[in-house]
Design a protein around this motif. Structure first.
Motif, PDB file in Angstrom:
ATOM      1  N   VAL A 129      -8.978   1.344   2.665  1.00  0.00           N
ATOM      2  CA  VAL A 129      -8.504   1.631   4.133  1.00  0.00           C
ATOM      3  C   VAL A 129      -7.207   1.018   4.555  1.00  0.00           C
ATOM      4  O   VAL A 129      -7.160   0.581   5.996  1.00  0.00           O
ATOM      5  CB  VAL A 129      -9.842   1.595   5.173  1.00  0.00           C
ATOM      6  N   THR A 130      -6.288   1.219   3.850  1.00  0.00           N
ATOM      7  CA  THR A 130      -4.897   0.773   4.239  1.00  0.00           C
ATOM      8  C   THR A 130      -4.160   1.875   4.680  1.00  0.00           C
ATOM      9  O   THR A 130      -3.938   1.843   5.811  1.00  0.00           O
ATOM     10  CB  THR A 130      -4.121   0.050   2.798  1.00  0.00           C
ATOM     11  N   GLY A 131      -3.926   2.951   3.929  1.00  0.00           N
ATOM     12  CA  GLY A 131      -3.012   3.952   4.466  1.00  0.00           C
ATOM     13  C   GLY A 131      -1.551   4.184   4.234  1.00  0.00           C
ATOM     14  O   GLY A 131      -0.802   4.959   4.489  1.00  0.00           O
ATOM     15  N   ASN A 169     -12.439   4.426  10.482  1.00  0.00           N
ATOM     16  CA  ASN A 169     -12.430   3.358   9.491  1.00  0.00           C
ATOM     17  C   ASN A 169     -11.124   2.402   9.319  1.00  0.00           C
ATOM     18  O   ASN A 169     -11.044   1.819   8.363  1.00  0.00           O
ATOM     19  CB  ASN A 169     -12.612   3.980   8.021  1.00  0.00           C
ATOM     20  N   ASN A 170     -10.113   2.656  10.295  1.00  0.00           N
ATOM     21  CA  ASN A 170      -9.113   2.034  10.522  1.00  0.00           C
ATOM     22  C   ASN A 170      -8.228   2.175   9.203  1.00  0.00           C
ATOM     23  O   ASN A 170      -7.551   1.326   8.610  1.00  0.00           O
ATOM     24  CB  ASN A 170      -9.081   0.321  10.404  1.00  0.00           C
ATOM     25  N   ALA A 171      -8.261   3.651   8.385  1.00  0.00           N
ATOM     26  CA  ALA A 171      -7.517   3.726   7.258  1.00  0.00           C
ATOM     27  C   ALA A 171      -6.217   4.261   7.433  1.00  0.00           C
ATOM     28  O   ALA A 171      -5.366   3.877   6.786  1.00  0.00           O
ATOM     29  CB  ALA A 171      -8.295   4.793   6.680  1.00  0.00           C
ATOM     30  N   GLY A 205      -2.773  -6.726   5.416  1.00  0.00           N
ATOM     31  CA  GLY A 205      -3.535  -6.520   6.525  1.00  0.00           C
ATOM     32  C   GLY A 205      -4.338  -5.085   6.487  1.00  0.00           C
ATOM     33  O   GLY A 205      -4.978  -4.764   7.251  1.00  0.00           O
ATOM     34  N   THR A 206      -4.317  -4.434   5.412  1.00  0.00           N
ATOM     35  CA  THR A 206      -4.794  -2.974   5.094  1.00  0.00           C
ATOM     36  C   THR A 206      -4.308  -2.265   6.434  1.00  0.00           C
ATOM     37  O   THR A 206      -5.346  -1.624   6.803  1.00  0.00           O
ATOM     38  CB  THR A 206      -6.347  -2.817   4.777  1.00  0.00           C
ATOM     39  N   VAL A 207      -3.100  -2.163   6.678  1.00  0.00           N
ATOM     40  CA  VAL A 207      -2.713  -1.684   7.791  1.00  0.00           C
ATOM     41  C   VAL A 207      -2.233   0.095   7.620  1.00  0.00           C
ATOM     42  O   VAL A 207      -2.750   0.623   8.083  1.00  0.00           O
ATOM     43  CB  VAL A 207      -1.602  -2.408   8.692  1.00  0.00           C
ATOM     44  N   GLY A 208      -1.273  -0.079   6.742  1.00  0.00           N
ATOM     45  CA  GLY A 208      -0.833   1.173   6.321  1.00  0.00           C
ATOM     46  C   GLY A 208       0.610   1.577   7.187  1.00  0.00           C
ATOM     47  O   GLY A 208       1.046   2.812   6.801  1.00  0.00           O
TER      48      GLY A 208
HETATM   49  K   LIG Z   1      -5.252   0.949   7.814  1.00  0.00           K
END
Ligand SMILES: [K+]
Ligand SMILES: [K+]
Lengths: 449, 449
Positions: free
Chosen positions: B53-55, B172-174, B392-395
């Motif tokens: 769920v990074t993006g 999912n904060n993806a 931070g799996t932010v994207g």
């Molecule tokens: K993300």
């Protein structure tokens, strides 16, 4: 505990006082070549950089300051380096808790008595004699190159002065030099005498007085079983120098602006020099403005770790780095004890090490954000390099120091001061008071990570 | 302890397995608009980014993938988000020591039994129902804007599909979206419905299931005394969002390429959106390639801290950040106890928090150095931003992802994986074994800092 707080405030105040006296002297017309007053922020920056043995400069030490100015800078360096040694050791003795236990293991320290001034005077004597002797040897060795090099341009006295100044600066890990044009030692990148002497002086000052006194003692007694502290300092120092030289060598080997043009021996020598200097000497034989980004990052890491405690070096220190490493290993294995070479390191020392690491990281981040606000034209790598250099009292730069805004100079002045005096010393001396609540609350868990 | 290790390996393996299946499907011609095979590294990057769920994307989700590809990406996001929730909570129950004590305070958890599968099934049911309900509401709200917006270009189905995809991705904060051209939500920077819905979904997913279940429970019981964990999560989340919005607002207010052209309300909305999204959603309504360096640094900090545990968010987590802060305060005051709101936090939790912070910092530094080697043309701020975004799996990105070298893509794939699964989980699952030596060595002090 009150004594410890007093000692910390003494350190903070004595550094601040010397810096101010230096700044006033350097602002006066008697110290500059031009004969005019020097902008006070620039004088303060120079004085802070000298007393904190950093070496970042906004005015080239040779081109801008006259002999009086250079002499004052040398005195400030000597005071900053030596006084720190003695004040630090004095404080170590005054501190109760984690650090005082050290004296039971270091044989020399056993003669010192916390409540007697006699031991401190003895210590002061040893330190001063050791420093002056090493600096004298360094100056003699440097003069082999510098006297002939400067004979035509600056005369015999000029060569001697350059040798003395550089030796004092190198032993105190100050990084100031009087070769002119912000060039540092880049003209001597392949001169083995200059390189080896400066590296020797840097390492001698950077290992810390505690380690040297133990080595002297042990060699005299022909006993070669060293304390845990000394073994960690020597081991980590060696590992970082070799690893740093290897990486910098790889990243710069073919860079036409740095190692590229040198011979193979020259490249190896320069790679080692550039690995030794971030810990935390600040001399350079390459121009970091042209170094590759990987080299700058490795150099920033080395500057952040810095030298060893109780010496002239800055940074979080080799032992702190080692302690955090051991701490992480212990947490990962769920162990409540850290064993190193058949000895246990107290958990409270590990806690202090963690706090030092995280607090220094925090100061670095704050300084970087502030500089990024005040210097919109600069790149992150230039700003970060400058901040880690100031915080580690290193003095290396990508070349941006002289053109910084007044606000940025003030941020760096504060960063150098915090880096030298220690964020832990300042916070525990002024802001955080020992708290020993007599009550306790029920435990409640939270989920982390 | 063996059960804990098994649970950790299960997490690592299940993530890896789903990523590989996704990568194979995305490499096949059936999933791309062009109808050809997709380079396996790019397929693996996309699958990793979705499951973690990074993006971060190397191919624009709308322009490159066909409906089948987008649908698979949405499934991977849903699996990555939901499965992680359940696996994480499952693991929390299996773990003995620091974390298990939580269940005694969170009322919901009291019905779960570590050795019974029934509780876990119940939990799974709650999680799935909660997620689907919130996603449905989100999709309905988004369709208010997206259906009319896409009616001419993509038809009714296109508007619905964009609403569903974005809602699933946001909860999912993806950070994936299907608006095309790597634009993220920048076309909707001033649309209050889109902004508030996406922010709501991000925060709903990012607070963590543990917190939501407690809020549901307490509201039903009309008891409003929340657990320490929930209060810390809510307090830190609120503080970071407000502080982040304030700083980003200040630094971008007059930037003609970001907030400059917007109305005052639009600027405030966008500042808040850009403060919420680094924790750790990854949607953007401004182009970070044009943001000022201070904004990028603040965003990196927010990405590093991330969301809250046991949810869909990445980063070191709000509670970890809070714990480290309390730890430092305790070390500075020489206190051996941390008191928060009349509760004591166990020292072992603080140790875990420190280790998570320092290990994540270490991973970040290693990734940044590697990318600096593989991408000589990029600036440090671009590389560091990308690495903190992956970890931070932010994207979020400054726009460099699609043009990275294969080596850099592999580094980022590993960084995303470590960021999502957790460096602590990987190291304690595979490398470090619990060590409980029955012997102890004498203490010997070293000097740090
Ligand atoms: K993300
Ligand atoms: K220095």
């Amino acid at each position: 505990m009150e004594a410890a707080i007093k000692a910390r405030r003494l350190i903070v105040r004595s550094f601040a006082a010397v810096i101010l006296v230096g700044a006033v002297l350097l602002a006066l017309p008697i110290t500059s070549r031009g004969g005019g007053f020097t902008n006070f922020v620039d004088a303060l920056f120079t004085s802070t950089s000298a007393v904190c043995v950093t070496g970042l400069i906004v005015k080239d030490t040779w081109d801008y300051w006259n002999f009086a100015g250079q002499f004052i800078i040398m005195l400030l360096i000597q005071f900053g380096g030596l006084s720190y040694l003695t004040i630090t050791t004095f404080t170590l003795l005054l501190l109760t808790g984690a650090r005082i236990g050290l004296r039971t293991r270091i044989t020399l320290a056993s003669q010192w008595n916390v409540n007697s001034l006699q031991g401190v005077v003895k210590l002061l004597g040893f330190t001063v004699r050791f420093a002056l002797l090493v600096e004298l040897i360094g100056a003699l060795l440097l003069s082999i190159t510098f006297i002939p090099y400067y004979l035509n341009s600056r005369g015999l006295a000029g060569g001697i002065w350059a040798s003395v100044f550089d030796a004092v600066s190198a032993f105190n890990n100050a990084g100031f030099d009087i070769h002119g044009g912000f060039k540092s030692l880049s003209e001597f990148a392949q001169d083995p005498v200059v390189n080896l002497t400066i590296m020797g002086l840097i390492i001698a000052g950077g290992l810390g007085f505690v380690v040297w006194s133990e080595i002297f003692q042990k060699v005299r007694q022909k006993k070669f079983y060293f304390s845990l502290h000394t073994r960690i300092v020597l081991g980590v120092t060696l590992a970082l120098i070799v690893l740093g030289a290897l990486l910098i060598g790889i990243f710069e080997w073919n860079n036409p602006k740095t190692l590229g043009p040198l011979s193979i021996q020259g490249k190896i020598l320069a790679a080692f020099f550039q690995s030794v200097t971030p810990r935390t000497a600040g001399f350079a034989t390459i121009n970091h403005g042209y170094a590759t980004l990987p080299t700058l990052l490795i150099t920033m890491l080395l500057m952040f770790i810095g030298g060893s405690p109780g010496g002239t070096a800055g940074g979080i220190k080799t032992t702190t780095f080692f302690s955090v490493f051991q701490y992480i290993k212990a947490v990962l294995t769920g162990s409540s004890r850290v064993h190193v070479a058949h000895r246990t390191i107290k958990w409270s020392i590990l806690d202090t090490a963690n706090a030092i690491l995280i607090l220094n990281m925090t100061i670095a981040v704050i300084s970087i954000v502030l500089l990024s606000v005040f210097e919109p034209a600069l790149h992150l790598h230039q700003i970060a390099f400058e901040v880690f250099s100031a915080l580690g009292t290193v003095g290396l730069t990508t070349g941006i120091t002289p053109n910084l805004s007044v606000a940025s100079k003030i941020v760096l002045i504060l960063t150098m001061f915090v880096g030298r005096v220690g964020v832990f010393t300042i916070l525990t001396g002024y802001i955080f008071r020992p708290e020993l609540p007599s009550y306790t609350y029920p435990e409640e868990d939270i989920i982390v990570g």
